[in-house]
Every structure is written in structure tokens, then in C-alpha cells.
Enzyme design. Sequence first.
Site, PDB file in Angstrom:
ATOM      1  CB  CYS A 101       1.897  -8.138   3.612  1.00 22.42           C
ATOM      2  SG  CYS A 101       0.771  -6.778   3.961  1.00 22.42           S
ATOM      3  CG  ASP A 104      -0.295  -5.015   1.089  1.00 20.57           C
ATOM      4  OD1 ASP A 104      -0.455  -4.084   1.896  1.00 20.57           O
ATOM      5  OD2 ASP A 104       0.830  -5.438   0.758  1.00 20.57           O
ATOM      6  CB  CYS A 166       5.279  -6.302   3.835  1.00 17.09           C
ATOM      7  SG  CYS A 166       4.542  -4.693   3.493  1.00 17.09           S
TER       8      CYS A 166
END
Length: 222
Positions: A101, A104, A166
Site C-alpha cells: 500500500c 508502506d 492495504c
Amino acid sequence: MNTTARSLPTLADSLASTFPCCDDAPLALALLDELAKGEPVSVSHLARAVERGQADLAATLDRWPNVHYDQLGRVVAFAGLSVAPSEHRFEVAGRQLYTWCAWDTLFLPSLLGREARVESSCPVTGTEVRLTVGADGVQVAEPSALQVSFPAPASTDTADIIASFCCHVHFLAGQEAAAKWLAENQDGLTLSLDDAVELGRLATRQLLEDGRPQPESGAARR
């Protein structure tokens, strides 16, 4: 809805539980380091790298949710970092990696201690997104007024982090795009890029502190 700096610690506390690997932070960060080399990581290789028994190490990995393996039993994705293609491109030291995602891409450079070049896109406008993210935060962002979308914290399921979290976390190209995303995701929230970076720092702080402890200063030892 939008959130504020005051609520970031509360949000970070709720998301910290999505990092169950904190129970063995040195191993978690070692696995991230090996994945950042751009190839799948075998359990035997990881065991040699950390000088630990393979059976015990494998048992730890099996206990953690969201460790992804290929058909040969090698780790291909973990804690948001992946060698398998996704919509979020994450380049480290010339090696092409990917993330699960947008968020991250903002905290992994700190966990890796390395700069990353990020390419993604806004799902609302289709605008290309490019960032350079260092261990201390974002260095360059295009477009500059990015926001990051998040689902409602209560909907996040650590056992299936990609489907519950995500897939809802994107870069949004400005306030108008954020407003459109919120109109279609009324239980969600958006953060400015700076706040999203701070959220990542807070949520992963314990993992980083336990996994890469800093040596005490001379003054502290005295």
C-alpha cells in the site's frame, strides 16, 4: 473524515497491532533486509543470516500472519515489502521492489535504514505519484499536496491485512481527490503526507527500537 495531529498517537496505537512481528523484532528487520536485496528469501538462508536454528525460525514465521511464500517455500512478501509486482513501485539501491500500500512506502525506508524511490498513482485522478523517501521522511514528492487514504481502523483485520486495510490505502493527488475518495468511503479518513509519515513512525517505533537498539551513550552508561 480528516484526522488531526492530536489523534495520530491513538490511530498509531490501533495500527501497531498490525505488526505482530514485534515479538521478535530483530528477526523481522533481518527478513526485511534480506527481501530488500530483491530476491525471494528461503528459510534456510534467513536462518544462516541471523545465525539461528532453522526449525525455530520457521516456527516463528509460521506464527506471524501475512508472511507470503512462493511455490518453493521462499518468502516473497512480508510487513508490506514485496518482490512480487504491485501498483506501488519501491526502488532501493537500484533494486525494484514493491509494497502492499501507499503507507508502506513511507515507513519502510526507516525500518530498512535506506532511501527509496517510489512510483504510484492516485486512483481518483490517475495522476502519477513520485516520491523520494529517506529514513527520516519524505525528501521529494510530486505532486506536492499529496494525501493518503485509510480505512476505518475498526475494519482492519491483521489476519488479512491486504484485503481489510492495504487495498484502501492510496496516494491522493490533493484536497479535491481526497474529498472525492471520502465521499465514497465515508468511514475512512485521509492524512496529509507529513501526518502519514508521522503515523508510520509512531506505529513502527517499537519494532525499530527493539529490532535495531541504539548503543547507549557514554554519558548514559556513566
